[in-house]
Motif scaffolding. Structure first.
Motif, mmCIF file in Angstrom:
data_model
loop_
_atom_site.group_PDB
_atom_site.id
_atom_site.type_symbol
_atom_site.label_atom_id
_atom_site.label_comp_id
_atom_site.label_asym_id
_atom_site.label_seq_id
_atom_site.Cartn_x
_atom_site.Cartn_y
_atom_site.Cartn_z
ATOM 1 N N ALA A 88 0.841 -1.209 0.000
ATOM 2 C CA ALA A 88 0.000 0.000 0.000
ATOM 3 C C ALA A 88 0.870 1.250 0.000
ATOM 4 C CB ALA A 88 -0.926 -0.002 1.208
ATOM 5 N N GLY A 89 1.942 1.218 0.786
ATOM 6 C CA GLY A 89 2.872 2.342 0.812
ATOM 7 C C GLY A 89 3.513 2.566 -0.552
ATOM 8 N N PHE A 90 3.938 1.471 -1.200
ATOM 9 C CA PHE A 90 4.518 1.582 -2.541
ATOM 10 C C PHE A 90 3.527 2.222 -3.512
ATOM 11 C CE2 PHE A 90 7.161 -2.538 -1.722
ATOM 12 C CZ PHE A 90 7.989 -1.833 -0.870
ATOM 13 N N LEU A 91 2.290 1.729 -3.467
ATOM 14 C CA LEU A 91 1.268 2.217 -4.391
ATOM 15 C C LEU A 91 0.964 3.700 -4.170
ATOM 16 C CD1 LEU A 91 -1.221 -0.801 -4.317
ATOM 17 C CD2 LEU A 91 0.066 -0.010 -6.305
ATOM 18 N N LEU A 92 0.877 4.101 -2.916
ATOM 19 C CA LEU A 92 0.565 5.497 -2.622
ATOM 20 C C LEU A 92 1.667 6.434 -3.122
ATOM 21 C CD1 LEU A 92 -0.888 5.086 0.984
ATOM 22 C CD2 LEU A 92 -2.143 5.845 -1.044
ATOM 23 N N ILE A 93 2.912 6.009 -3.004
ATOM 24 C CA ILE A 93 4.031 6.872 -3.397
ATOM 25 C C ILE A 93 4.235 6.898 -4.907
ATOM 26 C CG2 ILE A 93 6.529 7.249 -3.212
ATOM 27 C CD1 ILE A 93 6.385 5.932 -0.434
ATOM 28 N N TRP A 94 4.229 5.704 -5.538
ATOM 29 C CA TRP A 94 4.649 5.618 -6.938
ATOM 30 C C TRP A 94 3.494 5.323 -7.899
ATOM 31 C CZ3 TRP A 94 8.111 3.167 -3.302
ATOM 32 C CH2 TRP A 94 9.290 3.893 -3.101
ATOM 33 N N ASN A 95 2.276 5.521 -7.453
ATOM 34 C CA ASN A 95 1.148 5.313 -8.355
ATOM 35 C C ASN A 95 1.138 6.381 -9.452
ATOM 36 O OD1 ASN A 95 -1.358 4.029 -9.161
ATOM 37 N ND2 ASN A 95 -2.383 5.865 -8.408
ATOM 38 N N VAL A 96 0.666 5.995 -10.626
ATOM 39 C CA VAL A 96 0.500 6.962 -11.714
ATOM 40 C C VAL A 96 -0.872 7.611 -11.542
ATOM 41 C CG1 VAL A 96 0.447 7.322 -14.204
ATOM 42 C CG2 VAL A 96 1.919 5.545 -13.240
ATOM 43 N N TYR A 97 -0.898 8.739 -10.859
ATOM 44 C CA TYR A 97 -2.167 9.427 -10.619
ATOM 45 C C TYR A 97 -2.621 10.145 -11.897
ATOM 46 C CZ TYR A 97 -1.314 8.584 -5.655
ATOM 47 O OH TYR A 97 -1.094 7.991 -4.441
ATOM 48 N N PRO A 98 -3.931 10.181 -12.153
ATOM 49 C CA PRO A 98 -4.433 10.847 -13.365
ATOM 50 C C PRO A 98 -4.018 12.315 -13.407
ATOM 51 C CG PRO A 98 -6.169 9.575 -12.296
ATOM 52 C CD PRO A 98 -5.017 9.605 -11.341
ATOM 53 N N ARG A 99 -3.603 12.766 -14.573
ATOM 54 C CA ARG A 99 -3.237 14.170 -14.730
ATOM 55 C C ARG A 99 -4.485 15.049 -14.690
ATOM 56 N NH1 ARG A 99 1.467 14.433 -19.421
ATOM 57 N NH2 ARG A 99 3.007 13.128 -18.328
ATOM 58 N N THR A 100 -4.369 16.125 -13.984
ATOM 59 C CA THR A 100 -5.509 17.027 -13.848
ATOM 60 C C THR A 100 -5.020 18.435 -13.536
ATOM 61 O OG1 THR A 100 -7.533 17.479 -12.600
ATOM 62 C CG2 THR A 100 -5.733 16.445 -11.399
ATOM 63 N N GLU A 101 -5.815 19.411 -13.922
ATOM 64 C CA GLU A 101 -5.532 20.813 -13.601
ATOM 65 C C GLU A 101 -6.229 21.217 -12.303
ATOM 66 O OE1 GLU A 101 -3.409 22.654 -15.259
ATOM 67 O OE2 GLU A 101 -3.030 21.013 -16.684
ATOM 68 N N ASN A 102 -7.001 20.304 -11.731
ATOM 69 C CA ASN A 102 -7.735 20.580 -10.501
ATOM 70 C C ASN A 102 -6.770 20.675 -9.321
ATOM 71 O OD1 ASN A 102 -9.265 19.947 -7.986
ATOM 72 N ND2 ASN A 102 -10.996 19.840 -9.409
ATOM 73 N N VAL A 103 -6.693 21.826 -8.718
ATOM 74 C CA VAL A 103 -5.742 22.073 -7.630
ATOM 75 C C VAL A 103 -6.026 21.181 -6.430
ATOM 76 C CG1 VAL A 103 -4.863 23.796 -5.997
ATOM 77 C CG2 VAL A 103 -5.373 24.447 -8.370
ATOM 78 N N ARG B 90 -7.515 18.281 -6.357
ATOM 79 C CA ARG B 90 -7.187 16.885 -6.627
ATOM 80 C C ARG B 90 -5.684 16.656 -6.594
ATOM 81 N NH1 ARG B 90 -10.566 13.788 -11.099
ATOM 82 N NH2 ARG B 90 -12.109 14.316 -9.493
ATOM 83 N N ASN B 91 -4.919 17.581 -7.142
ATOM 84 C CA ASN B 91 -3.468 17.461 -7.091
ATOM 85 C C ASN B 91 -2.958 17.514 -5.655
ATOM 86 O OD1 ASN B 91 -2.820 17.144 -9.848
ATOM 87 N ND2 ASN B 91 -3.050 19.345 -10.212
ATOM 88 N N ARG B 92 -3.627 18.330 -4.836
ATOM 89 C CA ARG B 92 -3.250 18.392 -3.422
ATOM 90 C C ARG B 92 -3.547 17.053 -2.741
ATOM 91 N NH1 ARG B 92 -6.237 22.593 -1.803
ATOM 92 N NH2 ARG B 92 -4.642 24.074 -2.472
ATOM 93 N N LEU B 93 -4.669 16.430 -3.126
ATOM 94 C CA LEU B 93 -5.015 15.118 -2.582
ATOM 95 C C LEU B 93 -3.958 14.085 -2.958
ATOM 96 C CD1 LEU B 93 -6.933 13.070 -1.239
ATOM 97 C CD2 LEU B 93 -8.123 12.893 -3.449
ATOM 98 N N TYR B 94 -3.495 14.129 -4.217
ATOM 99 C CA TYR B 94 -2.470 13.182 -4.648
ATOM 100 C C TYR B 94 -1.180 13.374 -3.839
ATOM 101 C CZ TYR B 94 -5.512 12.458 -8.720
ATOM 102 O OH TYR B 94 -6.577 12.166 -9.542
#
Length: 407
Positions: free
Chosen positions: A129-144, A146-150
């Motif tokens: 879970a730690g690996f996934l949270l750090i190195w996951n490919v999060y969807p690109r977005t201009e939403n501030v 959502r980026n803060r959540l990532y």
């Protein structure tokens, strides 16, 4: 840094397929521990056994594919206008990520002390879970927001791994440490060395081929022969061996595989427009030379993955080159769709590698045990094969919900 004239702008589908096949086999051989009564040649040979099992071929083939991917990855960065300094940073961060994941996995193989406060399955699930949270490919977005959540999720992953490292105690009460780095760690060190070599040589084969020879010769002079002797048997605590240990090159076998992949990738790209007849002649010649070298060296050394012997390097490299050539032919004949079922294993490889740590942990927590007839002999082998495809299927579904590791 050197400049390259070779065009790496396209994607080499054959490399993705070779990576997918290698990962499929890696999952399969890694699952053999769950069954009994399978043929000896499917598993690993023991340290002093003169044998090349299927499991002994998979890891070198994966290192070979890592090498084939390096020119495309580095040249792709330069084609995007990224600087050499940023590429150095990219290589370092990728290597560090592999080393970190390798260290965590190796520590869990040492088992857990009750003092840790967690069971091994829970620890491993939290680790992944730690690996996934750090190195996951999060969807690109201009939403501030959502980026803060990532960013928060990545930070949470860091906190989880730090906490797991702090509380860890092995079965003897030992603390979290590097141990032997693990498969991912070995890939990390090998990638680090070979990626930097390519970065400063680029597509100049006149440098890369001699470097491959240096690693191969290193393996020849440092491997223990059949008569027990070592060609370059220096006294302990010498400068040469200390440097090899610092660089984590071992006897040279692992970087030799990756350098071999880089060289084949360059040949395949440089001479992509060459006629099929010349390609076939080149492939047959390369495989024949490697096999001859393997048979000659086999007179002096046993074939052993654990001992990292020269015949192991030559035979496995010949297999990797030949397999890639066959896949390339199929791709040219527009048969790449034959491999669609395992395609995900070639594009989400790291996720695919980690999924079994979660599935094994869940089954251990639930207490699932398959009947004996499913874990013995031929049915057991079929069971491992089915599990391999299941893991790839899970990886595919995870990708659909934007869960995919990339370093």
């Amino acid at each position: 840094m050197a400049k390259t004239k070779t065009d790496f702008s396209g994607r080499n589908v054959a490399i993705d397929i070779l990576r997918a096949l290698t990962m499929l086999l890696m999952i399969f051989v890694n699952d053999l521990w769950t069954i009994s009564g399978y043929p000896e040649w499917l598993g690993h040979a023991s340290a002093d056994q003169d044998m090349l099992g299927l499991a002994d071929i998979v890891f070198p083939c994966f290192l070979f594919v890592v090498g084939m991917s390096i020119p495309f990855a580095i040249e792709g960065r330069f084609n995007k206008g990224l600087s050499g300094v940023s590429t150095v940073g990219h290589i370092l961060t990728r290597s560090l990520a592999l080393l970190l994941m390798g260290v965590f996995i190796v520590n869990t193989e040492a088992r857990l002390s009750p003092e840790t406060g967690l069971t091994l399955p829970v620890y491993r699930i939290l680790m992944v879970a730690g690996f996934l949270l750090i190195w996951n490919v999060y969807p690109r977005t201009e939403n501030v927001k959502r980026n803060r959540l990532y960013s928060i999720l990545k930070g949470l992953g860091v906190v989880i791994l730090v906490w797991l490292a702090i509380i860890f105690r092995d079965s003897d009460g030992g603390f979290f440490r590097s141990r032997w780095w693990g498969i991912l760690g070995l890939i990390g060190w090998t990638y680090l060395i070979c990626a930097f070599i390519y970065l400063f040589t680029r597509d100049r084969l006149k440098y890369l081929i001699p470097i491959w020879l240096v690693f191969t010769i290193l393996c020849i002079v440092k491997s223990r022969m059949r008569d027990g002797g070592i060609i370059l048997d220096l006294p302990r605590r010498n400068f040469f061996d200390e440097m090899l240990q610092i660089l984590h090159t071992g006897k040279g076998g692992l970087p030799a595989f990756t350098m071999g992949g880089i060289i084949l990738s360059l040949f395949a790209t440089k001479y992509a427009d060459t006629g099929n007849r010349k390609k076939i002649i080149f492939t047959i010649s390369a495989v024949a030379i490697l096999l001859i070298a393997g048979f000659i060296s086999h007179k002096f050394w046993i074939v052993s993955k654990i001992q990292d012997t020269p015949p192991w390097i030559f035979f496995c490299t010949a297999i990797a080159v030949g397999t890639y050539a066959l896949i390339s032919i199929l791709v040219e004949k527009e048969k790449a769709h034959w491999f669609n079922m395992i395609k995900t294993a070639g594009t989400a490889t790291l996720t695919c590698y980690l999924v079994p740590y979660v599935t094994y942990s869940i089954t251990a927590m639930i207490g699932i045990q398959l009947p004996g007839w499913l874990t013995t002999g031929f049915t057991g082998i079929l069971n491992c094969a089915a599990y391999s495809f299941l893991v790839i299927g899970i990886t595919y579904l995870l990708g659909k919900i934007h869960i995919k590791l990339k370093i």
